[in-house]
Scaffold this motif. Sequence first.
Motif, short mmCIF file in Angstrom:
data_model
loop_
_atom_site.label_atom_id
_atom_site.label_comp_id
_atom_site.label_asym_id
_atom_site.label_seq_id
_atom_site.Cartn_x
_atom_site.Cartn_y
_atom_site.Cartn_z
N PHE A 17 0.85 -1.19 0.00
CA PHE A 17 0.00 0.00 0.00
C PHE A 17 0.89 1.24 0.00
O PHE A 17 0.64 2.21 -0.69
N ASP A 18 1.94 1.20 0.83
CA ASP A 18 2.88 2.31 0.94
C ASP A 18 4.12 1.92 0.15
O ASP A 18 4.89 1.06 0.58
N THR A 19 4.33 2.54 -1.01
CA THR A 19 5.41 2.09 -1.90
C THR A 19 6.80 2.49 -1.39
O THR A 19 7.79 2.14 -2.02
N SER A 20 6.88 3.20 -0.26
CA SER A 20 8.20 3.49 0.31
C SER A 20 8.60 2.41 1.33
O SER A 20 9.72 2.40 1.84
N GLN A 21 7.67 1.50 1.62
CA GLN A 21 7.96 0.41 2.57
C GLN A 21 8.95 -0.58 1.96
O GLN A 21 8.95 -0.80 0.76
N MET A 22 9.83 -1.17 2.82
CA MET A 22 10.84 -2.10 2.30
C MET A 22 10.23 -3.45 1.89
O MET A 22 10.53 -3.97 0.83
N LEU A 23 9.39 -4.02 2.77
CA LEU A 23 8.88 -5.38 2.51
C LEU A 23 7.84 -5.36 1.38
O LEU A 23 6.86 -4.62 1.44
#
Length: 299
Positions: A120-126
């Motif tokens: 959902f959050d494209t800055s998240q690593m996983l």
Amino acid sequence: MVGEVLSTLQVNPSGSYVDCTLGEGGHASAILSATDPPPRLLGIDLDLEALESATGRLGEFSRSFVAEQGNFANVRDIARRHGFEPADGILFDLGLSSLQVDTAARGFSFRKEARLDMRFDTSQMLSAAEVVNGFPESELADVIYRYGEERRSRRIASAIVRNRPLDTTTQLAEVISRVLGGPSGRRIHPATKTFQAIRMAVNGELDNVEKGLDQAIEVLREGGRIVVISYHSLEDRLVKGVLRRGASRCICPPEIPMCVCGHEPALRLVSRRVIRPGQEEIRMNPRSRSARLRVAERI
Ligand SMILES: C[S@@+](CC[C@H](N)C(=O)[O-])C[C@H]1O[C@@H](n2cnc3c(N)ncnc32)[C@H](O)[C@@H]1O
């Protein structure tokens, strides 16, 4: 379920509302248009693209509407920072938006070729690529069993591990189809449950829902309402449990003969039964057929 959301939230023009899952701003637009003048509304979403699209769509309400990219698991801080505590109503429309499913590059759909992503959050690593290619087999099987309620999770996990690395959504869907049998006319696609499970693991969905609901109950003013729409049984069971616990006089384990918890109810269940979309809405928007709405009021 726009009609049901408006009638259960009981929007009033001097009220302050929080839409924890702004998405493309459909519900937000209905809430802001429900009264003249519009109420105040805070929109939250993890997805920056959705947030920008909703903010553009709601431009005419810029004096009443504010948006923040954030996780609803932190709704208390976000609401406080924007002056929305206490709130008159808080909405959660869980899961993923049509824009997210329909945008191939986001990697949510097994029908569209894309790199495995599902954040959902494209800055998240996983991302889904790490879950599919990096989780140990037993952990992968647990994810598929727990979040997908998929009985054949071990066979699927074993096939995924044998075929690593898997780069794309369609490669993953093919591996699952080979284990479970290909898609056939009336059954749901064999990859549906596994894709749901991986998406839920990538985004920590159940943990976020539990934290978000607990905090939202604290943010509400007396008489304020929490409205939650979920789309599958696992999510709905969690929502039902949190709201029932909030409305309960006692949360002691059943084996304890006398109440020792001293729990004070913070909620009244407005409707004990789940509210489902009408036939007309399902006809117009088949994706709404699995929606279940629950509503409770702060006391
Ligand atoms: C079903 S859509 C909401 C659609 C919206 N009600 C509308 O009318 O357009 C769910 C949205 O919740 C967002 N979301 C999911 N988990 C979230 C979380 N933990 N915090 C904030 N937003 C989240 C997703 O990015 C998605 O945009």
